[in-house]
Design an enzyme around this catalytic site. Structure first.
Site, PDB file in Angstrom:
ATOM      1  N   ARG A  36       0.822  -1.218   0.000  1.00 34.78           N
ATOM      2  CA  ARG A  36       0.000   0.000   0.000  1.00 34.78           C
ATOM      3  C   ARG A  36       0.860   1.273   0.000  1.00 34.78           C
ATOM      4  O   ARG A  36       0.413   2.312  -0.485  1.00 34.78           O
ATOM      5  CB  ARG A  36      -0.938  -0.002   1.207  1.00 34.78           C
ATOM      6  CG  ARG A  36      -2.149  -0.906   1.004  1.00 34.78           C
ATOM      7  CD  ARG A  36      -3.060  -0.927   2.206  1.00 34.78           C
ATOM      8  NE  ARG A  36      -4.338  -1.530   1.866  1.00 34.78           N
ATOM      9  CZ  ARG A  36      -5.256  -1.880   2.747  1.00 34.78           C
ATOM     10  NH1 ARG A  36      -5.044  -1.699   4.035  1.00 34.78           N
ATOM     11  NH2 ARG A  36      -6.394  -2.407   2.364  1.00 34.78           N
ATOM     12  N   LYS A 210     -12.848  -9.961   8.986  1.00 33.52           N
ATOM     13  CA  LYS A 210     -13.788  -8.833   9.135  1.00 33.52           C
ATOM     14  C   LYS A 210     -15.183  -9.286   8.712  1.00 33.52           C
ATOM     15  O   LYS A 210     -15.760  -8.793   7.733  1.00 33.52           O
ATOM     16  CB  LYS A 210     -13.321  -7.648   8.296  1.00 33.52           C
ATOM     17  CG  LYS A 210     -12.056  -6.996   8.835  1.00 33.52           C
ATOM     18  CD  LYS A 210     -11.631  -5.807   7.982  1.00 33.52           C
ATOM     19  CE  LYS A 210     -10.379  -5.151   8.521  1.00 33.52           C
ATOM     20  NZ  LYS A 210      -9.842  -4.122   7.612  1.00 33.52           N
ATOM     21  N   GLY A 360      -5.684  -5.945   2.349  1.00 33.92           N
ATOM     22  CA  GLY A 360      -4.314  -5.851   2.854  1.00 33.92           C
ATOM     23  C   GLY A 360      -3.720  -7.218   3.125  1.00 33.92           C
ATOM     24  O   GLY A 360      -2.613  -7.534   2.665  1.00 33.92           O
ATOM     25  N   GLY A 383     -12.483  -4.644   1.590  1.00 35.61           N
ATOM     26  CA  GLY A 383     -13.880  -4.228   1.696  1.00 35.61           C
ATOM     27  C   GLY A 383     -14.253  -3.242   0.597  1.00 35.61           C
ATOM     28  O   GLY A 383     -15.334  -3.324   0.012  1.00 35.61           O
TER      29      GLY A 383
HETATM   30  N1  ADP Z   1     -10.375 -19.043  10.799  1.00 36.47           N
HETATM   31  C1  ADP Z   1      -9.879 -17.877  11.188  1.00 36.47           C
HETATM   32  N2  ADP Z   1      -9.969 -17.497  12.492  1.00 36.47           N
HETATM   33  C2  ADP Z   1      -9.450 -16.306  12.886  1.00 36.47           C
HETATM   34  N3  ADP Z   1      -8.844 -15.414  12.057  1.00 36.47           N
HETATM   35  C3  ADP Z   1      -8.744 -15.755  10.767  1.00 36.47           C
HETATM   36  C4  ADP Z   1      -9.253 -16.985  10.266  1.00 36.47           C
HETATM   37  N4  ADP Z   1      -9.014 -17.023   8.942  1.00 36.47           N
HETATM   38  C5  ADP Z   1      -8.388 -15.882   8.620  1.00 36.47           C
HETATM   39  N5  ADP Z   1      -8.212 -15.112   9.701  1.00 36.47           N
HETATM   40  C6  ADP Z   1      -7.525 -13.807   9.778  1.00 36.47           C
HETATM   41  O1  ADP Z   1      -8.118 -12.894   8.898  1.00 36.47           O
HETATM   42  C7  ADP Z   1      -7.201 -11.813   8.746  1.00 36.47           C
HETATM   43  C8  ADP Z   1      -7.455 -11.120   7.444  1.00 36.47           C
HETATM   44  O2  ADP Z   1      -8.815 -10.721   7.370  1.00 36.47           O
HETATM   45  P1  ADP Z   1      -9.329  -9.435   6.581  1.00 36.47           P
HETATM   46  O3  ADP Z   1      -8.780  -8.198   7.194  1.00 36.47           O
HETATM   47  O4  ADP Z   1     -10.809  -9.583   6.492  1.00 36.47           O
HETATM   48  O5  ADP Z   1      -8.676  -9.639   5.144  1.00 36.47           O
HETATM   49  P2  ADP Z   1      -8.083  -8.542   4.130  1.00 36.47           P
HETATM   50  O6  ADP Z   1      -7.106  -7.664   4.887  1.00 36.47           O
HETATM   51  O7  ADP Z   1      -7.417  -9.334   3.054  1.00 36.47           O
HETATM   52  O8  ADP Z   1      -9.261  -7.755   3.637  1.00 36.47           O
HETATM   53  C9  ADP Z   1      -5.837 -12.424   8.882  1.00 36.47           C
HETATM   54  O9  ADP Z   1      -5.127 -11.718   9.866  1.00 36.47           O
HETATM   55  C10 ADP Z   1      -6.103 -13.876   9.326  1.00 36.47           C
HETATM   56  O10 ADP Z   1      -5.290 -14.296  10.387  1.00 36.47           O
HETATM   57  O1  X15 Z   2      -7.496  -2.520   5.420  1.00 40.81           O
HETATM   58  C1  X15 Z   2      -8.563  -1.991   5.081  1.00 40.81           C
HETATM   59  O2  X15 Z   2      -9.635  -2.706   4.698  1.00 40.81           O
HETATM   60  P1  X15 Z   2      -9.558  -4.243   4.168  1.00 40.81           P
HETATM   61  O3  X15 Z   2      -8.989  -5.110   5.281  1.00 40.81           O
HETATM   62  O4  X15 Z   2     -10.990  -4.575   3.854  1.00 40.81           O
HETATM   63  O5  X15 Z   2      -8.686  -4.212   2.943  1.00 40.81           O
HETATM   64  C2  X15 Z   2      -8.733  -0.495   5.020  1.00 40.81           C
HETATM   65  O6  X15 Z   2      -7.539   0.174   5.382  1.00 40.81           O
HETATM   66  C3  X15 Z   2      -9.892  -0.048   5.902  1.00 40.81           C
HETATM   67  O7  X15 Z   2      -9.626  -0.350   7.256  1.00 40.81           O
HETATM   68  P2  X15 Z   2     -10.852  -0.556   8.281  1.00 40.81           P
HETATM   69  O8  X15 Z   2     -11.592  -1.814   7.861  1.00 40.81           O
HETATM   70  O9  X15 Z   2     -10.217  -0.670   9.644  1.00 40.81           O
HETATM   71  O10 X15 Z   2     -11.743   0.672   8.139  1.00 40.81           O
END
Ligand code: ADP
Ligand code: X15
Length: 403
Positions: A36, A210, A360, A383
């Site tokens: 990023r 998330k 991320g 997201g």
């Molecule tokens: N089964 C699980 N239980 C708890 N955490 C998990 C599980 N599977 C994935 N994760 C966690 O989800 C996190 C990423 O989620 P998220 O922020 O939604 O993805 P991204 O950043 O790609 O949008 C990682 O830190 C990972 O450890």
């Molecule tokens: O990492 C982000 O979102 P993402 O995990 O859905 O890619 C953005 O920086 C937004 O962060 P936030 O979900 O804490 O508002």
């Protein structure tokens, strides 16, 4: 109507406020993946190479109390920016007040300043979360620091916060421009093209942690997708909705009814794990075993199991468009990385398909796997890219001035 872009701005001698998304994976001050930061360079370089002063604002993580400040300072990010930019970057350990104003008044053309994490404004104050609830006074204050504003934080575009939307509104009210940065413009172009007329089968893969944020997007992705594969932390709320025991797995009780409705509406499109790699605690060294069906009370699912991996791979092998957001397990721990690794490999092996990875952590996983070059587009937004692909107007884009 077309939006104003940073290249439309005459930045010479101007103080340019830039909202970037420097929300990078970070642990004990060490940055896990700087994608990023690197992705924001074209906008920052345009400003400084054309004689402007770049004042950068970003959030990092979710700040709940003063105790979070040590881990969530942007100082290491400013240091990494200085390395990749190959020039000094001034870090200001505040984002409001005299120290900020003094640092900005000292800037020469071509200088770069990074202000402290905008979400430090979410702690202890009469307004509540000033940044995340978009306190107009905060947006106005930040807008007062510059002559023009550029929003390059695509990853945050689905949020309506003071540092992206509030500041843009305040700039426009003051008759100053609010433009999109190069990264924002590139993301919109790539994601828009990918889903304008997608080739089918269209497969959406969702995982990550998330859950409450991202489960809602499934409603709008059902009609677009032929299959929706759900793994990672996202899966367990669905399994619980089906009446399965999920032990200590990640779970959003408020979303169970929605999960039930989605399973009913999706007419068989949603594919859930049939087995999971469960562990006694969230640790790489925890006792673990593959569990089919119910997860024991004292265990949590931390990765999808081998049968699920095989099911997902079987569906993916015919895909022509794939959108992936959220790892299939807690992949940062090597013992729980297999599902993410195998799904990533499946995407990399597809020929003639459009593949998009967003988020991320998902991006970090793709880079860790070395598959990034084989992916059509790696989006800096998780997201944000999902909501954009759903067809939603994102507040961080809507607030940008028209040309
Ligand atoms: N089964 C699980 N239980 C708890 N955490 C998990 C599980 N599977 C994935 N994760 C966690 O989800 C996190 C990423 O989620 P998220 O922020 O939604 O993805 P991204 O950043 O790609 O949008 C990682 O830190 C990972 O450890
Ligand atoms: O990492 C982000 O979102 P993402 O995990 O859905 O890619 C953005 O920086 C937004 O962060 P936030 O979900 O804490 O508002």
């Amino acid at each position: 109507m077309a939006k104003l872009i940073v290249s439309d701005l005459d930045v010479k001698d101007k103080k340019v406020l830039v909202r970037v998304d420097f929300n990078v994976p970070i642990k004990d001050g060490v940055i896990g993946d700087d994608n990023r930061i690197v992705a924001a360079l074209p906008t920052i370089k345009y400003i400084i190479e054309n004689g402007g002063k770049a004042i950068l604002l970003s959030h990092l993580g979710r700040v709940k109390s003063d105790a979070d400040k040590k881990e969530l300072t942007l100082k290491p990010v400013a240091d990494r920016l200085s390395e990749v930019l190959q020039k000094p970057v001034t870090f200001v350990p505040e984002n409001e007040g005299k120290e900020v104003e003094a640092a900005i008044s000292k800037m020469n053309d071509g200088d770069v300043v990074v202000l402290e994490n905008t979400r430090f404004q979410d702690i202890d104050n009469s307004f509540g979360k000033r940044e995340s609830k978009n306190d107009p006074a905060l947006g106005e204050y930040w807008a007062s620091l510059g002559d023009m504003y550029v929003n390059d934080a695509f990853g945050t575009a689905h949020r309506s916060h003071a540092s992206n939307v509030g500041i843009a509104e305040a700039m426009k009210k003051a008759g100053k421009p609010a433009a999109a940065g190069y990264l924002m413009e590139k993301e919109i172009r790539f994601l828009g093209d990918a889903v304008a007329n997608p080739v089918h089968p269209f497969v959406t893969i969702l995982g990550g942690a998330k859950v409450s944020d991202k489960i809602d997007v499934i409603t709008n992705l059902i009609p677009k997708s032929d299959h929706i594969l759900i793994g990672g932390g996202m899966a367990y709320t669905f399994l619980a909705a089906k009446g399965q025991e999920i032990g200590k797995s990640l779970f959003e009780p408020d979303k169970v009814d929605l999960a039930k409705k989605l399973l009913k509406d999706a007419a068989g499109k949603i594919v859930l794990p049939v087995d999971n790699l469960a562990a006694t605690e969230f640790s790489n060294d925890a006792a673990r075993k593959v569990v089919e069906g119910n997860i024991p009370e004292n265990m949590m699912g931390l990765d999808i199991g081998p049968k699920t991996i095989a099911n997902f791979k079987e569906i993916l092998k015919d895909a022509k468009t794939v959108v992936w957001n959220g790892p299939m397990g807690a992949f940062e721990m090597p013992n729980f990385a297999e599902g993410t690794l195998e799904v990533g490999k499946s995407l990399a092996e597809l020929s003639g398909a459009t593949t998009i990875i967003g988020g991320g952590d998902s991006t970090a996983a793709a880079k860790q796997l070395g598959i990034a070059p084989q992916i059509t587009h790696i989006s800096t937004g998780g997201g944000a890219s999902l909501q954009y692909l759903e067809g939603k107007e994102l507040p961080g884009i809507a607030c940008i001035s028209d040309k």
